[in-house]
Enzyme design. Structure first.
Site, PDB file in Angstrom:
ATOM      1  N   GLY A  18      -8.490 -48.071  21.151  1.00 35.96           N
ATOM      2  CA  GLY A  18      -7.789 -47.702  22.392  1.00 35.96           C
ATOM      3  C   GLY A  18      -6.479 -46.983  22.148  1.00 35.96           C
ATOM      4  O   GLY A  18      -5.472 -47.280  22.798  1.00 35.96           O
ATOM      5  N   GLY A  22      -4.241 -41.649  28.189  1.00 41.94           N
ATOM      6  CA  GLY A  22      -4.677 -40.467  28.943  1.00 41.94           C
ATOM      7  C   GLY A  22      -6.130 -40.133  28.699  1.00 41.94           C
ATOM      8  O   GLY A  22      -6.687 -39.254  29.347  1.00 41.94           O
ATOM      9  N   SER A  26     -11.359 -43.943  25.737  1.00 42.11           N
ATOM     10  CA  SER A  26     -10.678 -44.647  24.639  1.00 42.11           C
ATOM     11  C   SER A  26     -10.007 -45.912  25.161  1.00 42.11           C
ATOM     12  O   SER A  26     -10.132 -46.995  24.572  1.00 42.11           O
ATOM     13  CB  SER A  26      -9.651 -43.710  23.985  1.00 42.11           C
ATOM     14  OG  SER A  26      -8.614 -44.410  23.366  1.00 42.11           O
ATOM     15  N   GLU A 161      -3.085 -28.871  19.896  1.00 39.23           N
ATOM     16  CA  GLU A 161      -4.318 -29.649  19.712  1.00 39.23           C
ATOM     17  C   GLU A 161      -5.521 -28.756  19.426  1.00 39.23           C
ATOM     18  O   GLU A 161      -6.671 -29.156  19.599  1.00 39.23           O
ATOM     19  CB  GLU A 161      -4.547 -30.558  20.928  1.00 39.23           C
ATOM     20  CG  GLU A 161      -3.337 -31.456  21.239  1.00 39.23           C
ATOM     21  CD  GLU A 161      -3.508 -32.930  20.881  1.00 39.23           C
ATOM     22  OE1 GLU A 161      -4.637 -33.405  20.849  1.00 39.23           O
ATOM     23  OE2 GLU A 161      -2.483 -33.604  20.631  1.00 39.23           O
ATOM     24  N   ARG A 193      -0.566 -32.744  26.021  1.00 41.50           N
ATOM     25  CA  ARG A 193      -0.737 -32.639  24.569  1.00 41.50           C
ATOM     26  C   ARG A 193      -0.564 -31.220  24.034  1.00 41.50           C
ATOM     27  O   ARG A 193      -0.212 -31.023  22.889  1.00 41.50           O
ATOM     28  CB  ARG A 193      -2.122 -33.152  24.191  1.00 41.50           C
ATOM     29  CG  ARG A 193      -2.339 -34.614  24.542  1.00 41.50           C
ATOM     30  CD  ARG A 193      -3.175 -35.235  23.463  1.00 41.50           C
ATOM     31  NE  ARG A 193      -4.063 -36.251  23.961  1.00 41.50           N
ATOM     32  CZ  ARG A 193      -5.042 -36.773  23.226  1.00 41.50           C
ATOM     33  NH1 ARG A 193      -5.277 -36.326  22.005  1.00 41.50           N
ATOM     34  NH2 ARG A 193      -5.811 -37.722  23.713  1.00 41.50           N
ATOM     35  N   HIS A 229      -7.682 -32.844  27.279  1.00 33.71           N
ATOM     36  CA  HIS A 229      -7.837 -31.505  26.694  1.00 33.71           C
ATOM     37  C   HIS A 229      -8.560 -30.641  27.721  1.00 33.71           C
ATOM     38  O   HIS A 229      -9.416 -31.137  28.466  1.00 33.71           O
ATOM     39  CB  HIS A 229      -8.693 -31.547  25.414  1.00 33.71           C
ATOM     40  CG  HIS A 229      -8.038 -32.237  24.260  1.00 33.71           C
ATOM     41  ND1 HIS A 229      -8.694 -33.131  23.447  1.00 33.71           N
ATOM     42  CD2 HIS A 229      -6.784 -32.151  23.767  1.00 33.71           C
ATOM     43  CE1 HIS A 229      -7.873 -33.564  22.506  1.00 33.71           C
ATOM     44  NE2 HIS A 229      -6.709 -32.996  22.681  1.00 33.71           N
ATOM     45  N   CYS A 346     -16.392 -31.682  21.592  1.00 32.29           N
ATOM     46  CA  CYS A 346     -15.252 -32.194  20.802  1.00 32.29           C
ATOM     47  C   CYS A 346     -15.603 -32.263  19.333  1.00 32.29           C
ATOM     48  O   CYS A 346     -14.741 -32.132  18.466  1.00 32.29           O
ATOM     49  CB  CYS A 346     -14.887 -33.605  21.227  1.00 32.29           C
ATOM     50  SG  CYS A 346     -14.320 -33.766  22.907  1.00 32.29           S
TER      51      CYS A 346
END
Ligand code: SUG
Length: 415
Positions: A18, A22, A26, A161, A193, A229, A346
């Site tokens: 975790g 955001g 997770s 990122e 990010r 993202h 991803c």
């Protein structure tokens, strides 16, 4: 020149701690038991699936975990590290190769080389120590300096990122393209990010033509809903932009700028009335691989969760039945990664280049995938609870597992 997807092989330390504020998945799966072996085999199966579609496939390898060097820089070690840092030192987050670097293919760059800038990933502690190993791998894979320029990360003053916040639109992969850098300004309760200054620095370092480079702000609503993202709410391939209606802060300006530059562009926008941001993020509809098939036409490679989300599946079925540019849908199982907020897109870094110019150790065919799967089956833990990261036996198992894979691939110099 063709598009090659480099997938991050899921490392033996894959766990649910975790760590990503955001990132809804997770946070909500924190503490669950993970299955590193199944996770890595799911990743291999996705690569095999894409090879069978006739796509070119590469790999990036798991990093050293626990990251003893990083802990040393923080004045601690794996035996005495406080719990908050322990999980960060063990994270297998390098699997999400879309965050490894930003890539500008050669036709877009003034010097005619393909430029790659490694992402600093400074916003999340567990990801901030990925870049040195990513840089080492990319420098080997893309060592041919007549074709590639591999840059270290931009200063950590600004968060970067990588390709997850970058899209390229073009008539075909080997033609000059328009590069779109997507940054955040506000994210409600969640951190932003990708910083605009980092995106602008990457564009300058790559020598992009300012006329063919766009900067677009991600919508606050998207980040606040869990799109940490941009690739959680939009994806592009050649002349197609597939996006949620609420992905960008100022979509009329972005669409107009794109249409001016690429007359043949097709913007496939999914309205919020058909698919809410919440359903888009839960299903990862846009975290799909949008690919051009060698047989012609485009396909969308989506995670299982898309089929399980009724609004999303209904929208997709109607799209394929109609006249849109997305002609086929393929469903893949990457549930172990999805539970940490990482979908099919991803897990891969896209590079447009001539495969002959890349170190062949980073390219795969089915026979090499068989060998990789063999190492995973033998060395990766079957199941792991975050608490087990305290056990010295697990540290040794992870280190041995990674070394065995590097040996198999012939990358001894990076062990
Ligand atoms: O950075 N998850 C990753 C997921 C990255 C997804 N990448 C793209 N969208 N391209 C992240 O949030 C979770 C790790 C944990 O909680 O233990 C994590 O890092």
């Amino acid at each position: 020149m063709r598009e090659i997807n480099f997938d991050g092989i899921i490392g033996p330390s894959h766990n649910y701690s975790g760590l990503s504020l955001g990132n809804v998945a997770s946070a909500s799966n924190k503490g669950l038991v993970s299955h590193p072996r199944a996770a890595a085999l799911q990743g291999v199966a996705k690569m095999r699936h894409n090879l069978r579609l006739g796509l070119a496939q590469g790999i990036l390898l798991p990093h050293r975990r626990p990251d003893r060097a990083w802990l040393g820089e923080l004045g601690t070690d794996v035996g005495t590290v406080p719990p908050s840092l322990r999980a960060a030192a063990f994270s297998a987050s390098a699997m999400w190769a879309a965050n490894a670097a930003t890539v500008s293919p050669a036709p877009d760059c003034t010097d005619g080389c393909c430029h790659l800038t490694v992402a600093n990933l400074r916003t999340m502690a567990h990801r901030s120590h990925e870049w040195p190993e990513t840089l080492a791998q990319l420098r080997l894979a893309f060592a041919d300096e007549t074709r590639f320029a591999v840059h270290p990360p931009v200063p950590a003053t600004f968060g970067d990122e990588g390709a997850a916040n970058h899209m390229r639109l073009c008539a075909s992969h080997d033609a000059p393209g328009i590069e779109v850098f997507v940054y955040g300004q506000r994210g409600g309760a969640y951190p932003v990010r990708q910083h605009e200054e980092a995106s602008r620095a990457v564009a300058r370092l790559h020598g992009l033509d300012p006329e063919h480079t766009l900067f677009a702000c991600q919508s606050e609503a998207a980040i606040a809903a869990g799109a940490f993202h941009n690739d959680v709410v939009a994806v592009a391939n050649e002349n197609v932009l597939f996006t949620h209606e609420q992905a960008f802060e100022d979509r009329p300006s972005l669409y107009a700028a794109l249409k001016r530059r690429i007359p043949e562009i097709e913007i496939v926008e999914v309205p919020a009335s058909a698919v809410s941001l919440e359903d888009a993020i839960r299903s990862y509809l846009f975290n799909a691989q949008l690919v051009t098939l060698p047989t012609g036409g485009m396909a969308l490679i989506v995670p299982d969760e898309v089929r399980e989300t009724p609004t999303v599946w209904a929208w997709l079925e109607a799209q394929v039945a109609g006249n849109g540019p997305i002609r086929r849908i393929f469903v893949v199982d990457v549930r172990q990664s999805m539970a940490n907020g990482g979908g099919p897109a991803c897990l891969r870094l896209r590079v447009v280049a001539e495969p002959e110019c890349i170190d062949p150790r980073f390219l795969v065919d089915e026979a090499k995938l068989d060998r990789i799967a063999g190492v995973i089956a033998q060395h990766w833990p079957e199941a792991m609870a975050p608490d087990q990261l305290r056990e010295p036996a697990i540290w040794t198992q992870m280190e041995r597992a990674r070394a065995a894979l590097y040996e198999e691939i012939g990358l001894r110099e990076l062990i």
